[in-house]
Design a protein around this motif. Structure first.
Motif: not given
Length: 333
Positions: A164-166, A207-210, A214-219, A232-237
């Motif tokens: 995931r990206i947070v 569209e892909q970002v949206s 929605e799937r919470n892969i990008i939060e 855990n297992e996230c790329f956090i910025i």
């Protein structure tokens, strides 16, 4: 082909670019020679050309940088359209103290495009993001801190290094008083994350970002909502970190979980905290400066990759701050 003719106060370099392609020469020179004028202004030199033959006059160092810039841009004309930003970037790259580009470029690869780090600090920044668990990018606006962090996050997600990206940012101010803004929490926070959204759209597509959101892969979340979580297992910025307090910064950094990578960006000279309140970003540079697994990359005015005027503005403010600090030292001395 290079020919030097020494004169009392300057040298003259002659450069011939091959092949002599009219369209590539027009691309290199720009409309009404705007690119050549930009190089002249940036290096304080004079450039004359006829077709593929160029003559550069100026100090030895500046004329040589100009020659390298022209050669660099001419190579680009084969596959790309030259614009003022590319000219500025080439000037920055060749004007570094090392006097030449790095031998090995750092390129962030995403499905849509490759992003090349330019300059010593950007390259060190990308290397640190890839190698360390926690990287701080500190410096003025326009140095690519946020953009490169998002690109590295997309690369890590697409290569299955993270799940995931947070994206985190203090909203409005350190107190994060969002109640007066209309809409739900996402709508309240979104305007303050626009730079990161724009980078994501460019690298992944709207569209892909949206779909990923929605799937919470990008939060996307305000800093206050990080309390009590473990990522855990996230790329956090964490962007605009200069607007965190020391307590908030500690809270955020202790959210980092297994398999995660974290990038913190900010400019300590542009804090919105109440006067007299120390920025958490400034504080953390002292607390973690010797900690293993943590990297601090400091950007300066010469790393600005926006309009050249932005670089001069940053330099002017930096000079003013230095003068004020010197006056304060004299007053307390």
């Amino acid at each position: 082909m290079l020919h030097k003719v020494s004169e009392p106060s300057f040298i003259r370099l002659e450069l011939v670019l091959e092949p002599n392609d009219h369209q590539r020469m027009a691309n290199l020179s720009g409309h009404l020679d705007e690119h050549l004028r930009q190089i002249e202004k940036g290096l304080n030199i004079k450039i004359k050309n006829r077709g593929n033959r160029f003559q550069l006059k100026g100090s030895e160092d500046s004329a040589e940088v100009g020659r390298q810039v022209l050669k660099d841009l001419f190579v680009m004309t084969k596959k790309a359209t030259i614009d003022p930003e590319r000219v500025h970037m080439s000037l920055q790259e060749h004007s570094r103290p090392e006097g030449k580009p790095e031998e090995k470029d750092e390129i962030i690869k995403t499905r849509r495009k490759g992003i090349r780090a330019r300059g010593t600090n950007q390259m060190a920044y990308v290397r640190s993001i890839r190698a360390e668990d926690l990287t701080f990018g500190i410096g003025p606006a326009g140095t690519g801190k946020t953009y490169l962090a998002v690109a590295a996050g997309v690369e890590a997600l697409e290569t299955d290094q993270v799940r995931r990206i947070v994206l985190v940012r203090p909203a409005v101010e350190a107190g994060e008083r969002l109640g007066f803004l209309p809409g739900d929490m996402s709508q309240k926070v979104d305007p303050y994350l626009r730079p990161m959204y724009d980078a994501l759209y460019e690298m992944i597509g709207f569209e892909q970002v949206s779909r990923l959101i929605e799937r919470n892969i990008i939060e996307v979340a305000p800093l206050a909502f990080m309390r009590g979580r473990t990522l855990n297992e996230c790329f956090i910025i964490l962007d605009e970190a200069q607007n965190t307090t020391a307590e908030q910064m500690k809270m955020f950094l202790t959210r980092i979980g297994f398999g995660s990578r974290t990038v913190v960006t900010g400019d300590v000279t542009q804090t919105d905290l109440p006067k007299g309140r120390e920025s958490g970003l400034r504080h953390v540079t002292r607390v973690l400066r010797c900690l293993s697994g943590v990297a601090f990359i400091h950007f300066g005015p010469r790393d600005v990759v926006r309009h050249s005027l932005v670089q001069r503005i940053v330099e002017a403010y930096a000079q003013e701050e230095e003068e004020e600090e010197e006056e304060d030292r004299r007053g307390t001395g």
